[in-house]
Design an enzyme around this catalytic site. Structure first.
Site, short mmCIF file in Angstrom:
data_model
loop_
_atom_site.label_atom_id
_atom_site.label_comp_id
_atom_site.label_asym_id
_atom_site.label_seq_id
_atom_site.Cartn_x
_atom_site.Cartn_y
_atom_site.Cartn_z
NE ARG A 113 40.31 41.08 41.92
CZ ARG A 113 41.63 40.61 41.27
NH1 ARG A 113 42.34 40.47 42.76
NH2 ARG A 113 42.31 40.02 40.27
CD GLU A 212 41.34 33.44 38.43
OE1 GLU A 212 40.34 33.44 37.28
OE2 GLU A 212 41.98 33.91 38.40
CB THR A 260 48.60 36.23 38.47
OG1 THR A 260 46.65 36.28 38.79
CG2 THR A 260 49.48 36.22 36.83
CD GLU A 301 42.21 38.29 33.14
OE1 GLU A 301 41.38 38.10 33.99
OE2 GLU A 301 43.40 37.89 32.97
N1 ARG Z 1 45.05 31.46 33.08
C1 ARG Z 1 45.48 32.74 32.33
C2 ARG Z 1 46.28 33.40 31.53
O1 ARG Z 1 47.11 32.58 31.96
C3 ARG Z 1 44.66 34.13 33.10
C4 ARG Z 1 45.85 34.40 34.04
C5 ARG Z 1 45.60 35.29 34.81
N2 ARG Z 1 44.45 35.73 34.91
C6 ARG Z 1 43.19 35.67 35.53
N3 ARG Z 1 41.87 36.08 35.62
N4 ARG Z 1 43.61 34.75 36.93
O2 ARG Z 1 46.28 33.89 30.13
#
Ligand code: ARG
Length: 343
Positions: A113, A212, A260, A301
């Site tokens: 993705r 997101e 990230t 995740e």
């Molecule tokens: N905001 C979350 C953290 O700081 C997720 C970070 C990465 N994951 C994401 N789906 N962007 O742990």
């Protein structure tokens, strides 16, 4: 004076943002506002509410990365482990290599993705409802014009009573309201309005809208034909890029709401069942780390590994090209399968 980060974040927090946001930096950034009205306070919301955040900060628009660069840069350097002096270069083209598990003994499914955001709109955590709808309309008109093996349909989630939605849900093609990290960031506002999924007639291509990020472009299969999967996604990205102005930065690559995901914004991974390596965690972890791969839980995740089915994907996204990610994943999987067979 007690550093402000100690006041903002609970003692339990080990997030990167807590680590890098000194009182001085906080004071320097606290009154800054981007053109769309995004502030440091809003960027930190999720990390403050969720002390178990790993990162703890989101960007509300493309300009956030400049406006709040003094906090984003150290976090990006830490997380991505790159040298930001260099430009991030993109390399997306068709590839050709042998699948890592030709008999399908270990790999259950594979998925690639990328995240994309459209220039001129706030990111998903900061976008107003009317804008979400306007973005949906613009993107759907482009998606609906796709032809060949990318041809498909769009299912808006607002009509979740529809039989089309129910069927997609059954086939696990829809996405859910975001988790508590996304929720606190503002990503779930007005859910499910303006959200939906485009899926190709053969279901190999899916595009998530207003999750997101504005777009998550996904190619997924039950086989382990990584080259075929990557090529399929590449075709879709190149087609969409002709019509949609994706936000891209010279140093940071494609921009996303979560730092990230910048750079290639690509995650390429598989679900792989490794019964023996599953009992040898140290070996498993040294092989994956050695190939810049990371392990997630079976359901994604922040979930657990079930039945020795590991979700293994690239850990590098910035300062590496798309083609290098997919070939690196292929090499890493070959090494894992080799080790599994030797045990
Ligand atoms: N905001 C979350 C953290 O700081 C997720 C970070 C990465 N994951 C994401 N789906 N962007 O742990």
């Amino acid at each position: 004076m007690v550093p402000v980060s100690f006041d903002l974040f609970s003692d339990a927090s080990t997030s990167l943002v807590k680590q890098y946001l000194s009182a001085e930096l906080f004071n320097q950034l606290k009154d800054k506002v981007t053109a769309t009205g995004f502030t440091l306070e809003k960027a930190l919301q999720s990390g403050i509410i969720n002390p178990d955040s790993a990162i703890g900060i989101y960007a509300g628009d493309a300009q956030s990365y400049q406006c709040f660069s003094s906090i984003f840069i150290p976090i990006i350097l830490h997380y991505h482990g790159v040298n930001l002096g260099k430009k991030h270069s993109t390399d997306i083209h068709l590839v050709d290599f042998q699948p890592p598990d030709p008999e399908g003994k270990y790999i259950r499914s594979s998925r690639v993705r990328v995240a994309r955001n459209i220039s001129g709109f706030s990111f998903s955590n900061h976008i107003a409802l009317a804008e979400r709808y306007r973005l949906e309309k613009q993107v759907v008109s482009v998606l609906s014009a796709l032809g060949g093996d990318l041809k498909g349909s769009y299912c808006p989630f607002e009509h979740c009573e529809s039989s089309q939605f129910k069927l997609l849900k059954q086939q696990q093609l829809t996405f859910e309201k975001g988790d508590r990290f996304q929720d606190a960031a503002g990503i779930n506002a007005d859910f499910p309005k303006g959200r939906g999924i485009f899926y190709s007639d053969d279901r190999r291509l899916r595009v998530w809208l207003n999750e997101e990020d504005h777009l998550r472009i996904i190619s997924q299969e039950t086989s382990a034909d990584l080259a075929g999967l990557f090529n399929h996604l590449t075709k879709a990205i190149l087609e969409l890029e002709k019509k949609l102005p994706f936000v891209r930065d010279e140093r940071f690559g494609y921009l996303s709401s979560c730092p990230t995901n910048i750079g290639t914004s690509m995650r390429a991974g598989v679900h792989i069942q490794l019964e023996k390596l599953g009992q040898r965690k140290e070996l498993l972890s040294s092989i994956t780390k050695g190939h810049d791969l990371q392990i997630r839980g079976t359901q994604g995740e922040k979930t657990r590994v079930e039945n020795n089915v590991f979700d293994i994907s690239n850990s590098r996204r910035l300062g590496i090209s798309e083609v290098d990610i997919i070939t690196g994943l292929n090499e890493g999987l070959k090494a894992l399968i080799d080790a599994e067979e030797k045990l």
